[in-house]
Design an enzyme around this catalytic site. Sequence first.
Site, short mmCIF file in Angstrom:
data_model
loop_
_atom_site.label_atom_id
_atom_site.label_comp_id
_atom_site.label_asym_id
_atom_site.label_seq_id
_atom_site.Cartn_x
_atom_site.Cartn_y
_atom_site.Cartn_z
CB ILE A 41 10.51 6.56 -6.48
CG1 ILE A 41 9.54 7.89 -7.16
CG2 ILE A 41 10.26 7.47 -5.16
CD1 ILE A 41 10.50 9.24 -7.50
CD GLU A 168 -10.88 0.96 0.94
OE1 GLU A 168 -11.30 0.13 -0.24
OE2 GLU A 168 -10.20 0.37 1.84
CG ASP A 308 10.65 3.34 -9.61
OD1 ASP A 308 11.02 3.71 -8.94
OD2 ASP A 308 11.55 2.34 -9.72
N1 DPN Z 1 -9.55 -1.77 -1.03
C1 DPN Z 1 -9.00 -2.48 -0.61
C2 DPN Z 1 -8.64 -2.22 1.00
O1 DPN Z 1 -8.75 -1.78 1.04
O2 DPN Z 1 -9.65 -3.39 1.45
C3 DPN Z 1 -9.08 -3.89 -1.47
C4 DPN Z 1 -7.93 -3.85 -2.76
C5 DPN Z 1 -7.87 -3.00 -3.34
C6 DPN Z 1 -9.09 -4.99 -2.82
C7 DPN Z 1 -7.99 -2.77 -4.47
C8 DPN Z 1 -8.97 -4.91 -5.06
C9 DPN Z 1 -8.76 -3.99 -5.68
ZN ZN Z 2 -8.60 -2.75 3.07
CA CA Z 3 12.82 2.69 -7.83
#
Ligand code: DPN
Ligand code: ZN
Ligand code: CA
Length: 319
Positions: A41, A168, A308
């Site tokens: 990509i 999230e 990728d």
């Molecule tokens: N979940 C993430 C956030 O949006 O703050 C941070 C994160 C991702 C932490 C993956 C650990 C592992």
């Molecule tokens: Zn975050």
């Molecule tokens: Ca690439």
Amino acid sequence: MITRWSPAIVALVWATVTACASAGASPDRLEVVSPQAGPDIPVAEVQAHLTELSRIAGENGGNRAHGQPGYRAGLDYVRARLDEAGYTTALQEFTAAGATGYNLVADWPGGDENATVMFGGHADSVSAGPGINDNGSGSAGLLEVALTVAEQNLQPTKHLRFAWWGAEELGLVGSTHYVENLPDAELAKIAGYVNFDMIGSPNAGYFVYASGSQPPGSDQIEKVLADYFVSIGVQPETTEVGGRSDHAAFARAGIPTGGTFTGAEQAKTADQAAKWGGTAGEAFDPCYHRGCDTLDNIDATALDRNTDAIATAVWTLSA
Ligand code: DPN
Ligand code: ZN
Ligand code: CA
């Protein structure tokens, strides 16, 4: 595939330790028949999506946070590109903190829907800034891989579904809402879920979600991702992401999960700097959850390699 434990023992142990694996897909449906070389990509295409997300944040009060206009504008940008490419897209509404939130779910028509593989990441930023690494990076990488699926008219054996989650940052609200509101019969069709949250950290690490504490079948996902990095001469490490991102609700439902991550607030060790480059003693992302998570807060090499890796996982796990 070489398995160290018999699947029956793994399933028994997992059933013993998890209280609610009711609708879990059977792990064998994820089995990798043969590794597929995913397309390379072009990172410039991913960066172009980040430029759009940055512009959208700038025009909407400087962020893309849940409940703010920049969130919906960013999601609409992603949805429009997918619609043009031939995806079947849907917005799922939910409520969090008194504001309406949205998940974007995009299905690529075709494949066996009884074996659906999902790839996703969160589309919201924190309110402090535009959230270009967290998680414009995963959002943009997933989008460009999805568009490449369409351009190449990939006809996978399994059914492919991409998702961009809302809220999230408020506690995995969108992805949890999706999983908890999917009928058991639909949940049982999901053969695996692969998550991409922060894949362009400026002082990048190369982490693959550890499968040992995840449902049976997760080892397949870990292997595809780790093998990809090794194939390009990068030595990845596994990391316990636990409940810190959107794979968590899928794992609770017994669905195999995995993902990649380039690091957040933790400091890079000397050993990690020796093998990956970058600065020891400094955070993988010094702008984590700060206003300075802008277009300058991206390591293009990490973004390229991880995008990728998404492509390789999509091509291999859907074959
Ligand atoms: N979940 C993430 C956030 O949006 O703050 C941070 C994160 C991702 C932490 C993956 C650990 C592992
Ligand atoms: Zn975050
Ligand atoms: Ca690439």
